[in-house]
Design a protein around this motif. Structure first.
Motif, short mmCIF file in Angstrom:
data_model
loop_
_atom_site.label_atom_id
_atom_site.label_comp_id
_atom_site.label_asym_id
_atom_site.label_seq_id
_atom_site.Cartn_x
_atom_site.Cartn_y
_atom_site.Cartn_z
N GLY A 12 11.46 83.07 65.43
CA GLY A 12 11.68 81.63 65.31
C GLY A 12 11.44 80.89 66.62
O GLY A 12 11.29 81.50 67.68
N LYS A 16 6.28 76.09 65.93
CA LYS A 16 5.62 75.81 64.65
C LYS A 16 5.48 74.30 64.43
O LYS A 16 4.46 73.83 63.93
N ALA A 39 16.50 75.00 60.35
CA ALA A 39 15.29 74.91 61.16
C ALA A 39 15.38 73.73 62.11
O ALA A 39 16.00 72.72 61.80
N HIS A 41 12.40 71.91 64.35
CA HIS A 41 11.01 71.90 64.81
C HIS A 41 10.82 70.67 65.71
O HIS A 41 10.94 69.54 65.24
N GLU A 114 30.57 80.42 54.37
CA GLU A 114 29.86 81.05 55.48
C GLU A 114 30.81 81.39 56.63
O GLU A 114 30.77 82.48 57.19
N THR A 128 25.08 82.84 62.52
CA THR A 128 24.26 81.88 61.76
C THR A 128 24.37 80.48 62.37
O THR A 128 25.17 80.24 63.27
N THR A 129 23.58 79.58 61.82
CA THR A 129 23.63 78.19 62.29
C THR A 129 24.80 77.42 61.66
O THR A 129 24.97 76.24 61.94
N GLN A 130 25.55 78.09 60.78
CA GLN A 130 26.73 77.47 60.13
C GLN A 130 26.35 76.23 59.31
O GLN A 130 27.10 75.26 59.26
N ALA A 223 9.47 77.64 57.82
CA ALA A 223 10.61 77.45 58.74
C ALA A 223 11.02 78.87 59.13
O ALA A 223 10.50 79.84 58.59
N VAL A 238 19.26 88.21 59.64
CA VAL A 238 18.12 87.44 59.12
C VAL A 238 18.67 86.16 58.50
O VAL A 238 19.89 85.99 58.39
N THR A 239 17.79 85.31 58.06
CA THR A 239 18.23 84.18 57.27
C THR A 239 18.10 84.59 55.80
O THR A 239 17.65 85.70 55.50
N ALA A 275 22.73 86.86 66.65
CA ALA A 275 22.93 88.28 66.94
C ALA A 275 21.79 89.12 66.35
O ALA A 275 20.96 88.62 65.60
N ARG A 303 22.44 76.43 71.28
CA ARG A 303 22.78 77.74 71.89
C ARG A 303 21.65 78.20 72.80
O ARG A 303 20.47 78.00 72.48
#
Ligand code: GDP
Ligand code: IMO
Ligand code: MG
Length: 435
Positions: A12, A16, A39, A41, A114, A128-130, A223, A238-239, A275, A303
């Motif tokens: 990521g 992109k 995402a 961008h 989550e 995760t991005t929460q 994304a 992963v997502t 992570a 982050r």
């Protein structure tokens, strides 16, 4: 006329957004096929900075339609905020944006689920991005999710919503999460948001296939990136969606027979947020330098990104699962001042050399990266606009990446601006873009 996929070849944030913004002027439609507002961008146009989350980066080009495909998960509040903030920056999405009636909706209680799964004892925290992305896809796959089209059938929506909300209430009670959630308020807000987005909603699979039938060109914008793909990435870090090229078809309803090429976007080094295993990570002074020079901080969460060296086995793997026709290498300028540049050329595992990607994160954590060091060019590449004018050592570095990964480098980016990109004459990329 080729319809083309552009997606991340690493973990990521490869650039992109910048690449899609650049290429979009050659296309009629830009379509997102997976992910959500996890995402970020970033696109710079002059002194204006745009961070696009849900809306495809093609929106910044006049005359380009943008599509949020059925494979995307949509937080309505985030979408409306993005529409409004684009408007404040002078970009009106009216008449340009189409949202799939089959995309799934993220609700505020997805974030709660989550939080719970990230914090539970003996669970592996993913970092995760929460944003509620994973739990929304869980509901989709569990066949209890709510889709955009459901929002416009008030009775059906209320019935579906009440069942889903009740599930989450029971879950919160079972796991003793004491966060007050006003389910009735969320439902009411959702109905209000639905009314606002209604003008943009349509059957985007039909719209895209009709556009293709009329000879229009589609650019698919991935994304996330391949190593975050739910199947092909470093599971479970992963997502929760199909970020790899295969997702472009399922996530938009455009058949594989109508897609003509795949462009991989890769940094000249590598980063990761969150992570998970990262064999070529450099957590010392070199990593710090990459972070500083590359301004490697998350566009969504802020982050610090973990930084490391270009990883040949990883790129060979993502080239395989995506079938890259060509690579666009970004952020070459970040390496400008280095004396030498390590490249991870293979992995060592329990005394043997391996070049393939292990299936488990445990094995990937165990591998030792084997580096070859290439001489740096120690001069600025910013402002150079022809491949031939790059310093000889920079070209040698790119040739090395090409030879080792087996994929051509079709373009190089040496700065965040739209025009700081050079497409190589005679490349497969140039050919793809002109087909
Ligand atoms: P995306 O998620 O793949 O679109 O990438 P992000 O926008 O999250 O992160 C890439 C960052 O690098 C953004 O801040 C871009 O403005 C910036 N960027 C893109 N290409 C280049 C480049 O060639 N050189 C430099 N220095 N920055 C770049
Ligand atoms: P773009 O499109 C980098 C990472 C998160 C976390 C994992 C799962 O800007 O390249 P999620 O919230 O998706 O369930 O988090 O995936 N992640 C990204 N990392 N760039 C992204 O998007 C990312 N989207 C998700 O950090 O490790
Ligand atoms: Mg990003």
């Amino acid at each position: 006329m080729s319809n083309i996929i552009v997606l991340g070849a690493q973990w990521g944030d490869e650039g992109k957004g910048k690449v899609v913004d650049l290429l979009a002027e050659r296309f009629d439609v830009v379509a997102r096929y997976q992910g959500g507002h996890n995402a970020g961008h970033t696109v710079f146009i002059g002194d204006r900075k745009f961070v696009l989350k849900l809306i495809p980066s093609g929106v910044l080009r006049d005359g380009v339609m943008v599509v949020i495909g059925n494979g995307v998960v949509i937080d309505l509040a985030a979408l409306i905020e993005e529409i409004d903030s684009l408007k404040a920056l002078g970009i009106d999405v009216a008449g340009k944006l189409c949202i799939s009636n089959r995309a799934h909706v993220i609700f505020p209680f997805h974030r709660l689920v989550e939080k719970m799964s990230e914090a539970r004892e003996n669970r592996i925290p993913i970092g995760t991005t929460q944003r509620g992305i994973g739990p929304c896809y869980e509901d989709k796959m569990g066949r209890r999710g709510i889709r955009i089209a459901d929002l416009f059938d008030p009775e059906a929506f209320r019935a579906l919503y009440d069942v889903l909300a009740e599930d989450k209430r029971i879950l919160a009670e079972t796991f003793q999460i004491h966060e007050p959630i006003d389910y009735a308020l969320i439902r009411h807000q959702t109905e209000e948001y639905a009314a606002r987005i209604r003008p943009y909603v349509c059957d985007t699979a039909k719209m895209l296939n009709d556009a293709i039938a009329q000879g229009k060109r589609i650019l698919f914008e991935g994304a996330q990136a391949t190593m975050l793909d739910i199947d092909h990435g470093t599971y479970p870090f992963v997502t929760s969606s199909s970020a790899a090229a295969g997702g472009a078809s399922t996530g938009t309803g455009v058949p594989p027979t109508r897609i003509g090429g795949v462009i991989g976007v890769s940094k000249a080094y590598i980063t990761r947020v969150g992570a998970g295993p990262f064999p070529s990570e450099s957590d010392g002074a070199a990593g710090e330098l990459l972070r500083r020079e590359g301004k490697e901080f998350g566009a969504v969460t802020g982050r610090p990104r973990r930084c490391g060296w270009f990883d040949v086995p990883l790129l060979g793997y993502t080239a395989m699962v995506n079938g890259f026709d060509t690579l666009i290498i970004t952020k070459l300028d970040v390496l400008d001042q280095l004396d030498e540049i390590p490249v991870c050329v293979r992995y060592r595992l329990r005394g043997s050399d391996i070049c393939e990607m292990p299936a488990t994160y445990r094995t990937l954590e165990e591998v030792e990266p084997v580096y070859e060091k290439l001489p740096g060019w120690r001069s600025t590449t910013r402002g150079i606009d022809r491949f031939e004018d790059l310093p000889e050592r920079a070209r040698a570095y790119l040739r090395f990446l090409e030879e080792r990964t087996g994929v051509e480098v079709g373009a190089v980016s040496t700065g965040p601006e739209r025009n700081e990109t050079m497409i190589r004459k005679g490349s497969r990329l140039e050919q793809l873009l002109s087909e």
